[in-house]
Enzyme design. Structure first.
Site, mmCIF file in Angstrom:
data_model
loop_
_atom_site.group_PDB
_atom_site.id
_atom_site.type_symbol
_atom_site.label_atom_id
_atom_site.label_comp_id
_atom_site.label_asym_id
_atom_site.label_seq_id
_atom_site.Cartn_x
_atom_site.Cartn_y
_atom_site.Cartn_z
ATOM 1 N N GLY A 1 -13.666 4.598 10.216
ATOM 2 C CA GLY A 1 -12.460 4.804 10.581
ATOM 3 C C GLY A 1 -11.939 6.303 10.493
ATOM 4 N N ASN B 1 0.975 -1.134 -0.035
ATOM 5 C CA ASN B 1 -0.096 -0.224 0.101
ATOM 6 C C ASN B 1 1.025 1.151 0.002
ATOM 7 O OD1 ASN B 1 -1.831 2.029 0.445
ATOM 8 N ND2 ASN B 1 -2.764 0.997 2.193
ATOM 9 N N HIS C 1 -13.208 2.394 -0.378
ATOM 10 C CA HIS C 1 -13.061 1.431 0.638
ATOM 11 C C HIS C 1 -13.705 0.151 0.209
ATOM 12 C CE1 HIS C 1 -13.423 4.936 4.124
ATOM 13 N NE2 HIS C 1 -12.048 4.457 3.929
ATOM 14 N N ARG D 1 -12.536 15.163 7.394
ATOM 15 C CA ARG D 1 -13.278 15.314 6.204
ATOM 16 C C ARG D 1 -14.842 15.766 6.411
ATOM 17 N NH1 ARG D 1 -11.766 10.195 3.092
ATOM 18 N NH2 ARG D 1 -9.534 10.173 4.234
ATOM 19 N N LYS E 1 3.242 0.868 3.190
ATOM 20 C CA LYS E 1 3.253 -0.209 4.186
ATOM 21 C C LYS E 1 2.950 -1.486 3.321
ATOM 22 C CE LYS E 1 -0.888 1.502 5.890
ATOM 23 N NZ LYS E 1 -2.116 1.960 6.677
ATOM 24 N N ARG F 1 -2.352 -2.000 -3.650
ATOM 25 C CA ARG F 1 -3.775 -1.527 -3.423
ATOM 26 C C ARG F 1 -3.581 -0.060 -4.186
ATOM 27 N NH1 ARG F 1 -5.126 3.003 0.805
ATOM 28 N NH2 ARG F 1 -7.135 3.202 0.282
ATOM 29 N N ASP G 1 -9.421 12.972 16.511
ATOM 30 C CA ASP G 1 -9.580 11.541 17.063
ATOM 31 C C ASP G 1 -10.637 11.055 17.508
ATOM 32 O OD1 ASP G 1 -8.624 9.115 18.464
ATOM 33 O OD2 ASP G 1 -6.688 9.581 17.515
ATOM 34 N N MET G 2 -11.279 10.167 17.237
ATOM 35 C CA MET G 2 -12.566 9.717 17.844
ATOM 36 C C MET G 2 -12.639 9.430 19.417
ATOM 37 S SD MET G 2 -15.908 9.713 17.224
ATOM 38 C CE MET G 2 -16.524 9.589 15.899
ATOM 39 N N GLU H 1 -8.325 -5.393 4.922
ATOM 40 C CA GLU H 1 -8.437 -4.953 3.544
ATOM 41 C C GLU H 1 -6.934 -5.523 2.843
ATOM 42 O OE1 GLU H 1 -8.936 -0.927 5.276
ATOM 43 O OE2 GLU H 1 -9.447 -0.492 3.375
ATOM 44 N N VAL I 1 -13.251 2.998 14.231
ATOM 45 C CA VAL I 1 -14.219 3.329 15.221
ATOM 46 C C VAL I 1 -15.181 2.340 15.358
ATOM 47 C CG1 VAL I 1 -16.140 5.255 15.701
ATOM 48 C CG2 VAL I 1 -13.575 5.822 14.590
HETATM 49 P P1 ADP Z 1 -7.810 4.574 8.653
HETATM 50 O O1 ADP Z 1 -9.053 5.242 8.132
HETATM 51 O O2 ADP Z 1 -6.828 5.695 9.210
HETATM 52 O O3 ADP Z 1 -7.593 3.298 8.366
HETATM 53 P P2 ADP Z 1 -8.875 3.515 11.250
HETATM 54 O O4 ADP Z 1 -9.757 2.609 10.548
HETATM 55 O O5 ADP Z 1 -7.388 2.905 11.662
HETATM 56 O O6 ADP Z 1 -8.369 4.559 10.091
HETATM 57 O O7 ADP Z 1 -9.355 4.222 12.518
HETATM 58 C C1 ADP Z 1 -8.930 5.346 13.195
HETATM 59 C C2 ADP Z 1 -9.938 6.032 14.219
HETATM 60 O O8 ADP Z 1 -10.327 4.906 14.911
HETATM 61 C C3 ADP Z 1 -9.277 6.927 14.979
HETATM 62 O O9 ADP Z 1 -10.226 8.051 15.004
HETATM 63 C C4 ADP Z 1 -9.347 6.357 16.386
HETATM 64 O O10 ADP Z 1 -9.587 7.299 17.337
HETATM 65 C C5 ADP Z 1 -10.622 5.351 16.342
HETATM 66 N N1 ADP Z 1 -10.546 4.498 17.267
HETATM 67 C C6 ADP Z 1 -9.554 3.429 17.500
HETATM 68 N N2 ADP Z 1 -9.835 2.787 18.636
HETATM 69 C C7 ADP Z 1 -10.884 3.407 19.356
HETATM 70 C C8 ADP Z 1 -11.809 3.394 20.268
HETATM 71 N N3 ADP Z 1 -11.475 2.272 21.249
HETATM 72 N N4 ADP Z 1 -13.018 4.027 20.718
HETATM 73 C C9 ADP Z 1 -13.203 4.991 19.623
HETATM 74 N N5 ADP Z 1 -12.478 5.149 18.582
HETATM 75 C C10 ADP Z 1 -11.296 4.339 18.477
#
Ligand code: ADP
Length: 404
Positions: free
Chosen positions: A211, A8, A181, A242, A15, A92, A283-284, A385, A332
């Site tokens: 995510g 990727n 995706h 976004r 990666k 990818r 960051d969620m 993926e 998420v």
């Molecule tokens: P990407 O789109 O970069 O591949 P990911 O699928 O890795 O993203 O998701 C990253 C998101 O997941 C971040 O916003 C992170 O805060 C969130 N996240 C990871 N663990 C948790 C959790 N336990 N609770 C809530 N959100 C989470």
């Protein structure tokens, strides 16, 4: 052993993952980053080996140098690629336009076509091509396969992918909904059918890939019939940075009234909006923690996030003409019981009911999180993926993935 190397490649990093396709297990993963930055960084982990991990800082001037670092890491820390019997490299690729309906073996023509699609994915496709060029040079004797994020959505009907703008202009500039995706939506919707022990062909599924980037997909009998991302990955759900859906007139308005130029608006909507724009934090986990601690701004942002997801669930139930399964996946979706419960709250009347006793515990395995009475089964399924890319790669070179 039959191994596939999945790459990727981004503009300043790539990666990789080596996967044993006989057992569909990961053999090694790695990351090469800050390419061209003076001080590069490379990490390699041979899965399950105590001395198979390396983390190094060294100059990595370009992708070719990065691939040399990767090859050396495999040689030094295992598994050696010859022992693993590398049969193909899977790449990818974010944007396949309307050209690529599925994965293809990469030759010079295909490589050129991927490069030509750069207009539609200026940040991604040129970076993928750099990775493909380097990988083909290092592995000239194995087939390389490009697997596109967009191709799963090539089954969308015209009514779903057409934007209501001037037809000739849209055609001239290849403007339509492509969706992204795709590897994740495909993997997860198939895994859902397998998990439930039901034929894929009879399932109506909504996949919520949540995510940093986030998208919803309506899958009817294994085929994508609608998805929330559009010409680019900006459309649809609220994301980390976004905006997702927005009235396009906001762009004209901000240009006219706030004097923002086109590049600034692009950056605003792609990089400074979503949860970051609403709360100051993209960051969620942080947003959730703040909301739980009583921060009203964070809670209001989550409410916007949920509202958007619910809108898509309702829309896709209508587009599918019914619904059997909702699947949560990605960072998420897999890890946040708060978001899963919040997003589907109030949908009991539509036959969607989360069970807190199933939803709340942390787990890494596919599971049901809805009540026994819920007409729609709600699942959490970890996405993979890389494995999906490896499966499609193997399928494309004529070797079918094993039935596990
Ligand atoms: P990407 O789109 O970069 O591949 P990911 O699928 O890795 O993203 O998701 C990253 C998101 O997941 C971040 O916003 C992170 O805060 C969130 N996240 C990871 N663990 C948790 C959790 N336990 N609770 C809530 N959100 C989470």
């Amino acid at each position: 052993m039959t191994a596939v190397l999945v790459i990727n490649s981004g503009s300043s990093s790539f990666k990789y993952q080596l996967i044993d396709m006989d057992t569909e297990t990961e053999l090694a993963t790695g990351l090469v980053e800050r390419i061209g930055d003076g001080v590069g960084h490379a990490r390699h982990t041979a899965t399950g080996s105590t001395d198979g991990r390396i983390d190094q800082t060294l100059p990595i001037p370009d992708h070719t140098a990065g691939f040399a670092v990767m090859i050396e890491a495999f040689a030094q820390h295992g598994p050696t690629l010859s022992e693993a019997d590398l049969v193909a490299v899977g790449h990818r690729v974010v944007q396949g336009g309307s050209v690529f309906l599925g994965p293809v073996v990469v030759d010079d023509l295909v490589q050129g076509q991927i490069a030509d699609l750069a207009d539609l994915a200026p940040l991604h496709n040129p970076a993928h091509v750099q990775g493909i060029i380097a990988a083909r040079a290092f592995f000239p004797t194995v087939p390389h396969v490009a697997v596109f994020d967009t191709s799963f959505h090539q089954t969308l009907p015209a009514a779903a992918y057409t934007y209501a703008i001037d037809t000739a202009l849209a055609a001239e500039h290849s403007i339509r909904r492509y969706g992204f995706h795709g590897s994740s939506h495909k993997f997860v919707s198939e895994a859902a059918a397998e998990f439930l022990g039901r034929p894929l062909a009879e399932l109506k599924t909504i996949v919520l890939h949540l995510g940093n980037g986030a998208s919803a997909c309506a899958v009817d009998g294994g085929r994508s019939i609608d998805t929330s991302m559009g010409l680019t990955p900006l459309q649809g759900l609220v994301m980390g940075t976004r905006s997702g859906d927005i009235d396009p007139a906001v762009v004209f308005h901000l240009h006219r009234k706030a004097g923002l130029g086109i590049e600034e608006l692009d950056e605003l909507l792609n990089k400074k909006s979503g949860m970051l724009g609403l709360t100051g934090n993209g960051d969620m986990r942080d947003v959730e923690d703040a909301a739980v601690a009583g921060d009203e701004v964070a809670q209001a942002a989550l409410d916007v996030y949920y509202h958007r997801i619910r809108g898509y669930v309702g829309s896709y139930m209508a587009q599918l003409g019914g619904l059997d399964v909702i699947v949560f996946t990605a960072g998420v979706g897999e890890n946040s019981p708060i978001v899963r419960a919040g997003a589907l709250a109030g949908l009991e009347g539509l036959g969607i009911e989360i069970d807190p006793a199933l939803n709340d515990p942390f787990s890494r395995v596919p599971r049901v999180v809805s009540t026994a009475a819920s007409r729609v089964t709600v699942l959490v399924i970890p996405t993979n993926e890389e494995l999906e890319i490896a499966r499609q790669t193997l399928g494309t070179i004529g070797r079918t993935p094993p039935a596990l």
